[in-house]
Scaffold this motif. Structure first.
Motif, PDB file in Angstrom:
ATOM      1  N   THR A  12       0.854  -1.197   0.000  1.00 49.33           N
ATOM      2  CA  THR A  12       0.000   0.000   0.000  1.00 49.33           C
ATOM      3  C   THR A  12       0.885   1.241   0.000  1.00 49.33           C
ATOM      4  O   THR A  12       2.091   1.152   0.213  1.00 49.33           O
ATOM      5  N   PHE A  13       0.250   2.392  -0.221  1.00 50.92           N
ATOM      6  CA  PHE A  13       0.960   3.667  -0.193  1.00 50.92           C
ATOM      7  C   PHE A  13       0.385   4.516   0.930  1.00 50.92           C
ATOM      8  O   PHE A  13      -0.817   4.462   1.208  1.00 50.92           O
ATOM      9  N   SER A  14       1.239   5.346   1.526  1.00 51.02           N
ATOM     10  CA  SER A  14       0.767   6.252   2.571  1.00 51.02           C
ATOM     11  C   SER A  14      -0.198   7.271   1.969  1.00 51.02           C
ATOM     12  O   SER A  14       0.076   7.850   0.915  1.00 51.02           O
ATOM     13  N   LYS A  15      -1.311   7.510   2.659  1.00 49.70           N
ATOM     14  CA  LYS A  15      -2.292   8.477   2.134  1.00 49.70           C
ATOM     15  C   LYS A  15      -1.715   9.899   2.149  1.00 49.70           C
ATOM     16  O   LYS A  15      -2.172  10.765   1.420  1.00 49.70           O
ATOM     17  N   GLN A  16      -0.678  10.121   2.975  1.00 52.41           N
ATOM     18  CA  GLN A  16      -0.050  11.458   3.019  1.00 52.41           C
ATOM     19  C   GLN A  16       0.666  11.798   1.711  1.00 52.41           C
ATOM     20  O   GLN A  16       0.983  12.944   1.445  1.00 52.41           O
ATOM     21  N   MET A  17       0.935  10.805   0.883  1.00 51.32           N
ATOM     22  CA  MET A  17       1.666  11.023  -0.372  1.00 51.32           C
ATOM     23  C   MET A  17       0.740  11.410  -1.526  1.00 51.32           C
ATOM     24  O   MET A  17       1.197  11.636  -2.648  1.00 51.32           O
ATOM     25  N   PHE A  18      -0.579  11.434  -1.292  1.00 47.84           N
ATOM     26  CA  PHE A  18      -1.545  11.681  -2.370  1.00 47.84           C
ATOM     27  C   PHE A  18      -2.541  12.759  -1.970  1.00 47.84           C
ATOM     28  O   PHE A  18      -2.676  13.081  -0.797  1.00 47.84           O
ATOM     29  N   CYS A  19      -3.246  13.297  -2.975  1.00 46.64           N
ATOM     30  CA  CYS A  19      -4.307  14.268  -2.698  1.00 46.64           C
ATOM     31  C   CYS A  19      -5.583  13.500  -2.359  1.00 46.64           C
ATOM     32  O   CYS A  19      -6.143  12.813  -3.228  1.00 46.64           O
ATOM     33  N   ILE A  20      -6.007  13.622  -1.116  1.00 53.41           N
ATOM     34  CA  ILE A  20      -7.214  12.938  -0.627  1.00 53.41           C
ATOM     35  C   ILE A  20      -8.182  14.042  -0.194  1.00 53.41           C
ATOM     36  O   ILE A  20      -7.751  14.965   0.498  1.00 53.41           O
ATOM     37  N   PRO A  21      -9.465  13.971  -0.551  1.00 53.10           N
ATOM     38  CA  PRO A  21     -10.386  15.006  -0.068  1.00 53.10           C
ATOM     39  C   PRO A  21     -10.328  15.058   1.469  1.00 53.10           C
ATOM     40  O   PRO A  21     -10.327  14.010   2.125  1.00 53.10           O
ATOM     41  N   GLN A  22     -10.308  16.274   1.990  1.00 54.52           N
ATOM     42  CA  GLN A  22     -10.112  16.444   3.433  1.00 54.52           C
ATOM     43  C   GLN A  22     -11.180  15.719   4.251  1.00 54.52           C
ATOM     44  O   GLN A  22     -10.899  15.177   5.318  1.00 54.52           O
ATOM     45  N   HIS A  23     -12.424  15.687   3.696  1.00 53.40           N
ATOM     46  CA  HIS A  23     -13.514  15.074   4.480  1.00 53.40           C
ATOM     47  C   HIS A  23     -13.352  13.560   4.632  1.00 53.40           C
ATOM     48  O   HIS A  23     -14.074  12.942   5.403  1.00 53.40           O
ATOM     49  N   TYR A  24     -12.414  12.956   3.876  1.00 50.89           N
ATOM     50  CA  TYR A  24     -12.211  11.507   4.009  1.00 50.89           C
ATOM     51  C   TYR A  24     -10.884  11.135   4.679  1.00 50.89           C
ATOM     52  O   TYR A  24     -10.653   9.955   4.978  1.00 50.89           O
ATOM     53  N   GLU A  25     -10.013  12.119   4.911  1.00 49.33           N
ATOM     54  CA  GLU A  25      -8.646  11.809   5.355  1.00 49.33           C
ATOM     55  C   GLU A  25      -8.578  10.907   6.582  1.00 49.33           C
ATOM     56  O   GLU A  25      -7.784   9.984   6.652  1.00 49.33           O
ATOM     57  N   ASP A  26      -9.471  11.160   7.565  1.00 48.87           N
ATOM     58  CA  ASP A  26      -9.410  10.396   8.824  1.00 48.87           C
ATOM     59  C   ASP A  26     -10.047   9.018   8.698  1.00 48.87           C
ATOM     60  O   ASP A  26      -9.995   8.225   9.642  1.00 48.87           O
ATOM     61  N   TYR A  27     -10.654   8.728   7.570  1.00 53.89           N
ATOM     62  CA  TYR A  27     -11.450   7.497   7.463  1.00 53.89           C
ATOM     63  C   TYR A  27     -10.845   6.471   6.498  1.00 53.89           C
ATOM     64  O   TYR A  27     -11.509   5.512   6.128  1.00 53.89           O
ATOM     65  N   LEU A  28      -9.599   6.723   6.105  1.00 53.67           N
ATOM     66  CA  LEU A  28      -8.916   5.800   5.191  1.00 53.67           C
ATOM     67  C   LEU A  28      -7.642   5.274   5.834  1.00 53.67           C
ATOM     68  O   LEU A  28      -6.930   6.031   6.520  1.00 53.67           O
ATOM     69  N   GLU A  29      -7.354   3.991   5.612  1.00 53.06           N
ATOM     70  CA  GLU A  29      -6.116   3.408   6.140  1.00 53.06           C
ATOM     71  C   GLU A  29      -4.948   3.785   5.224  1.00 53.06           C
ATOM     72  O   GLU A  29      -3.931   4.278   5.672  1.00 53.06           O
ATOM     73  N   SER A  30      -5.113   3.552   3.916  1.00 54.16           N
ATOM     74  CA  SER A  30      -4.014   3.812   2.970  1.00 54.16           C
ATOM     75  C   SER A  30      -4.543   3.795   1.542  1.00 54.16           C
ATOM     76  O   SER A  30      -5.697   3.426   1.296  1.00 54.16           O
ATOM     77  N   VAL A  31      -3.649   4.178   0.620  1.00 49.87           N
ATOM     78  CA  VAL A  31      -3.988   4.118  -0.812  1.00 49.87           C
ATOM     79  C   VAL A  31      -3.516   2.759  -1.333  1.00 49.87           C
ATOM     80  O   VAL A  31      -2.360   2.398  -1.140  1.00 49.87           O
ATOM     81  N   MET A  32      -4.414   2.035  -1.989  1.00 56.81           N
ATOM     82  CA  MET A  32      -3.995   0.731  -2.537  1.00 56.81           C
ATOM     83  C   MET A  32      -3.556   0.867  -3.995  1.00 56.81           C
ATOM     84  O   MET A  32      -2.505   0.376  -4.388  1.00 56.81           O
ATOM     85  N   ILE A  33      -4.390   1.568  -4.825  1.00 54.22           N
ATOM     86  CA  ILE A  33      -4.020   1.737  -6.241  1.00 54.22           C
ATOM     87  C   ILE A  33      -4.273   3.197  -6.649  1.00 54.22           C
ATOM     88  O   ILE A  33      -5.422   3.644  -6.709  1.00 54.22           O
TER      89      ILE A  33
END
Ligand code: 5GP
Length: 215
Positions: A12-33
């Motif tokens: 997996t990839f760290s979600k900090q390395m990608f643009c994630i909508p702010q309203h979902y940031e706390d609710y995701l473990e990581s980026v898979m693809i």
């Protein structure tokens, strides 16, 4: 057997390395693809599909709602290929709406809850475009339904196939984008109770997300 990109269990990839909508940031473990990789793989799937299937009118059938992003990008690549490869066939699109999941689990009850009149597939090559195969029950049911409308040929492309050896009905689609670990994924039109479709990348939802958006 169809080739695919295998995503390993711990890949997996760290979600900090990608643009994630702010309203979902706390609710995701990581980026898979990441979306970029999805698009690159989709382009190649389109080429393989055109080479195998474009010998007569082709109908692409989109399984809503989760398949809409994949369907949209795949159709665009097919249309481009159809227009530039020196060989082309009429290409049309249909939609079908299926429901088999509640919260993050299969209900064992696959329902067709809407869509186009499928009599248009008669005598044509049909490409079913699905977001994800988990147990394979949804696709088996859909294939039964489609066969009643007497298409010339039916092939299935799924962006994702989950590694679920214990639950799987052993169904495998004709074309596969990625084989992924047995985690509940969201994003790129895949939802959890209608949330997360507005997320570019395919991500793993975390416990907080499961709780917050549970119905
Ligand atoms: P199956 O019948 O193969 O068990 O399930 C297929 C359907 O379940 C998919 O079309 C999708 O709607 C839903 N599904 C299965 N796994 C996931 C997942 O990890 N995330 C999301 N969002 N939907 C899933």
């Amino acid at each position: 057997m169809a080739g695919y990109i295998k995503i390993e269990d711990d890949q997996t990839f760290s979600k900090q390395m990608f643009c994630i909508p702010q309203h979902y940031e706390d609710y995701l473990e990581s980026v898979m693809i990441p979306k970029g990789l999805i698009l690159n793989r989709t382009e190649r799937l389109a080429r393989d599909i055109c080479r195998d299937l474009c010998h007569g009118p082709l109908v692409a059938l989109c399984c809503l709602k989760g398949g809409y992003q994949f369907f949209s990008h795949l159709s665009e690549f097919i249309i481009n290929y159809n227009g530039t490869s020196g060989h082309s066939v009429p290409f049309s699109i249909d939609f079908i709406r299926l429901k088999s999941y509640e919260n993050d689990g299969s209900t064992n009850d696959v329902k067709i809850i809407g869509g186009d009149d499928l009599s248009s597939v008669k005598g044509k090559n049909v490409l079913i475009v699905e977001d994800i195969i988990d147990t394979g029950k949804t696709m088996k049911k859909l294939l039964e339904v489609i066969s009643q409308f007497k298409p010339a040929q039916v092939k299935v492309v799924s962006m994702l196939v989950k590694r679920t050896p214990l639950r799987s009905s052993s169904y495998r689609p004709d074309y596969i984008g990625f084989e992924i670990p047995d985690k509940f994924v969201v994003g790129y039109a895949l939802d959890y109770n209608e949330y997360f479709r507005d997320l570019n990348h395919i991500c793993i939802i975390n416990k907080e997300g499961i709780e917050k958006y549970r119905t």
